[in-house]
Scaffold this active site. Structure first.
Site, PDB file in Angstrom:
ATOM      1  N   LYS A 120      24.218  -1.466 -28.597  1.00  0.00           N
ATOM      2  CA  LYS A 120      25.134  -1.594 -29.731  1.00  0.00           C
ATOM      3  C   LYS A 120      25.916  -2.906 -29.657  1.00  0.00           C
ATOM      4  O   LYS A 120      26.042  -3.624 -30.656  1.00  0.00           O
ATOM      5  CB  LYS A 120      26.101  -0.406 -29.790  1.00  0.00           C
ATOM      6  CG  LYS A 120      26.990  -0.423 -31.030  1.00  0.00           C
ATOM      7  CD  LYS A 120      27.871   0.817 -31.096  1.00  0.00           C
ATOM      8  CE  LYS A 120      29.012   0.727 -30.134  1.00  0.00           C
ATOM      9  NZ  LYS A 120      29.996   1.826 -30.293  1.00  0.00           N
ATOM     10  N   ASP A 138      27.581   2.694 -34.825  1.00  0.00           N
ATOM     11  CA  ASP A 138      28.670   3.351 -34.113  1.00  0.00           C
ATOM     12  C   ASP A 138      28.921   4.698 -34.788  1.00  0.00           C
ATOM     13  O   ASP A 138      28.145   5.148 -35.632  1.00  0.00           O
ATOM     14  CB  ASP A 138      29.930   2.477 -34.120  1.00  0.00           C
ATOM     15  CG  ASP A 138      30.539   2.346 -35.507  1.00  0.00           C
ATOM     16  OD1 ASP A 138      29.888   2.743 -36.508  1.00  0.00           O
ATOM     17  OD2 ASP A 138      31.673   1.858 -35.613  1.00  0.00           O
TER      18      ASP A 138
END
Length: 210
Positions: A120, A138
């Site tokens: 991420k 997220d």
């Protein structure tokens, strides 16, 4: 959700915010990297409060290494998991100096080799700093993608891969920012603000609020 709806959704998101970007404050790719590393399980606002004090003192790999672990911790102690994050930041600074001429690499494989940098975080850096089409999923993007039915998935990677396939190409560079901001301020977790949502009429969520 069909292709036409997705096209309309991202057109509206683009019209409402033509140049979306991260809410993390930074002035260099290295500062962005540190801010994103600090943001794990923390808010952008909390990170910004810490980096406003840290970056004027140390905003290069060499300067942060010179601070040392204890002084670095004092700057970021208001942030969750600051002990682990401080250790990872120092190790990352060492690698950047030794292997990358103090520059942040623009390749996923190299970014993910840095301590404290997962998929991420790498996606955020690649997209925001290097303008590569990535999707850093997220909790906000995961919720919005599933709730609206833009891209349903059982886990973060499923949603990421599906978004990369179904988001119209002309919107792909900025889609990450539009979705995260939409989830942060409109399509919020407990009670989405459907009545104030610009894409409500296109959304396929079954429990819309007034």
């Amino acid at each position: 959700m069909n292709k036409t709806k997705r096209q309309q959704i991202f057109t509206l998101l683009q019209e409402s915010n033509p140049q979306p970007t991260t809410e993390l404050e930074y002035h260099s790719t290295f500062e962005l990297l540190i801010a994103v590393m600090l943001s794990a399980q923390s808010t952008d606002a909390g990170v910004n409060k810490a980096t406003r004090l840290l970056f004027p003192v140390a905003n290069t790999p060499e300067a942060i290494l010179a601070l040392g672990l204890d002084k670095l911790k004092t700057h970021i102690k208001t942030i969750g998991l600051f002990n682990t994050k401080a250790q990872n930041i120092l190790k990352t600074c060492e690698i950047l100096i030794q292997e990358h001429n103090s520059e942040v690499p623009d390749q996923r494989e190299l970014l993910e080799k840095l301590p404290g940098v997962g998929r991420k975080t790498a996606n955020v850096i690649l997209n925001t700093a290097f303008r590569q089409p990535t999707m850093a999923v997220d909790t906000h993007i995961f919720r919005v993608a599933n709730r609206t039915k833009i891209a349903s998935g059982k886990n973060v990677r499923e949603v990421e891969d599906r978004l990369m396939r179904v988001v119209p190409k002309e919107f792909l560079l900025d889609a990450h920012h539009w979705l995260i901001l939409h989830g942060r301020y409109t399509c919020v977790a407990r009670k989405p603000k459907c009545g104030a949502c610009i894409i409500e009429h296109l959304c396929e969520y079954n429990d819309k609020t007034e």
